[in-house]
Design an enzyme around this catalytic site. Structure first.
Site, short mmCIF file in Angstrom:
data_model
loop_
_atom_site.label_atom_id
_atom_site.label_comp_id
_atom_site.label_asym_id
_atom_site.label_seq_id
_atom_site.Cartn_x
_atom_site.Cartn_y
_atom_site.Cartn_z
CG ASP A 246 -2.02 -1.05 0.95
OD1 ASP A 246 -1.79 -2.22 1.29
OD2 ASP A 246 -3.05 -0.70 0.34
O1 MRU Z 1 -7.66 -2.91 2.74
P1 MRU Z 1 -7.37 -3.32 1.31
O2 MRU Z 1 -8.15 -4.50 0.86
O3 MRU Z 1 -7.47 -2.14 0.37
O4 MRU Z 1 -5.85 -3.75 1.34
C1 MRU Z 1 -5.26 -4.22 0.16
C2 MRU Z 1 -3.84 -4.58 0.33
O5 MRU Z 1 -3.25 -4.49 1.39
C3 MRU Z 1 -3.10 -5.00 -0.92
O6 MRU Z 1 -2.13 -5.95 -0.62
C4 MRU Z 1 -2.42 -3.77 -1.55
O7 MRU Z 1 -3.32 -2.71 -1.66
C5 MRU Z 1 -1.85 -4.08 -2.88
S1 MRU Z 1 -3.11 -4.37 -4.11
C6 MRU Z 1 -2.30 -4.65 -5.57
#
Ligand code: MRU
Length: 351
Positions: A246
């Protein structure tokens, strides 16, 4: 069931409501920035790249249906809406990087006297619309580089077993996926023996979304709960763990879905290579380390309930951080569209 999370055509945007998967495949219309912000906040769309793309496309929908009297009105509107979109979810950096770039672009166009307001709007719209294709091509390069580095450690012709966490596939991006793109590529090369995906509590992106994508793609896969990772490393002969990101700080510290850090610690203990797969749009070179990353805390209900069914004792307090930060020292390599780098090499490859 469709795996196309984002559909944008002629100024109209629909997204697959990920809260309803895997039971229902239902698209919702995003009529503008307010709808985009709400869909991101409620996690009807999630995953760092998809958040940025849907956020920016929701702005594209809005501006394509409006006319502007002058260039400074347009710039003002861009700044206001983009700065609002950033607030929907604080940890993933992709939306912030996209917002900064679009604001910069509108200032450049504003200063250029040869560009009229309509041309300015068209150029910004084209920049937003190009995000979809760029994300898919970046992901395909990530898949290629990631498969290459994992296979470089396998004996010639041998197949590999991979562990992944959360959802990083077509549903979290414009298509193909990051960590899941690497797994997809290994499968295309007939070198994937098996993939294990974690359930990813509390929101179950692994059980609901990754498992759904893997079954849909007929990729040999097994679901485990998050608490089974240590046992899997003991008995499963895992070749590598690969996850998404993220926000990656300049030193390589990586914020990703809660539970990532413990997988990295366990991988390290068991001598399993641990990779992060992410495009450069997830790398935040403005912060020196993971200490500067804001970790989003989500509502307790995501822990206490599954759907409408309460699973936790009424009255219990909850702590629900959505992400954790894996220290760079635990990361074997960061797989990007430009290649695979050591965590401390990122800034050299940024531009
Ligand atoms: O809370 P989320 O579902 O948005 O978290 C998603 C993640 O942590 C993913 O691993 C990250 O965004 C990478 S997506 C290519």
């Amino acid at each position: 069931m469709s795996l196309k999370a984002i559909i944008y055509e002629n100024g109209k945007l629909k997204i697959l409501d990920q809260l309803l998967l895997p039971e229902q495949s239902q698209y919702i219309n995003i009529a503008g920035v307010e709808d985009g912000w709400n869909a991101i906040r409620k996690m009807q769309v999630r995953g760092a790249p998809a958040i940025a793309i849907v956020g920016c496309l929701s702005l594209a929908v809005e501006i394509s249906n409006r006319s502007f009297d002058n260039k400074s009105d347009f710039v003002h509107e861009m700044e206001k809406k983009l700065n609002f979109l950033i607030t929907a979810r604080p940890t993933a950096v992709n939306m912030k990087i996209a917002a900064d770039e679009l604001i910069k672009l509108s200032h450049v166009l504003d200063r250029d006297e040869a560009v009229a307001v309509d041309a300015m709007k068209r150029t910004v719209l084209e920049a937003i619309e190009s995000m979809l294709d760029k994300d898919i091509s970046d992901n395909m390069m990530i898949g290629k580089h990631g498969a290459g580095v994992i296979l470089s450690r396998a004996s010639v012709g041998n197949t590999v077993k991979i562990l992944t966490h959360c959802n990083t596939g077509s549903l979290a991006t414009a298509g193909y996926g990051t960590a899941l793109g690497v797994i997809r590529k290994l499968n295309e090369l007939n070198r994937l023996e098996h993939v294990y995906c974690t359930e990813t509590r509390p929101y179950n992106q692994g059980a609901r979304l990754t498992a759904f994508e893997l079954v849909h793609e007929k990729i040999p896969a097994t679901l485990i709960t998050d608490s089974m990772v240590a046992s899997l490393f003991t008995v499963g002969h895992i070749s590598a763990a690969i996850v998404g990101a993220d926000r990656i700080a300049a030193n390589g510290d990586t914020a990703n879905k809660i539970g990532t850090y413990q997988i990295a610690v366990l991988a390290n203990y068991h001598n399993v290579p641990f990779y992060v797969a992410a495009p450069f749009t997830s790398i935040d070179l403005t912060i020196p380390s993971g200490k500067a990353i804001t970790i989003e805390e989500r509502p307790a209900r995501e822990m206490t309930h599954i759907g409408d069914h309460r699973i936790a004792a009424p009255g219990i307090q909850c702590w629900n951080p959505a992400f954790d930060v894996t220290p760079a020292a635990l990361i074997t390599g960061i797989v990007t569209e430009k290649g695979v780098f050591k965590p401390d090499e990122l800034d050299k490859h940024a531009s």
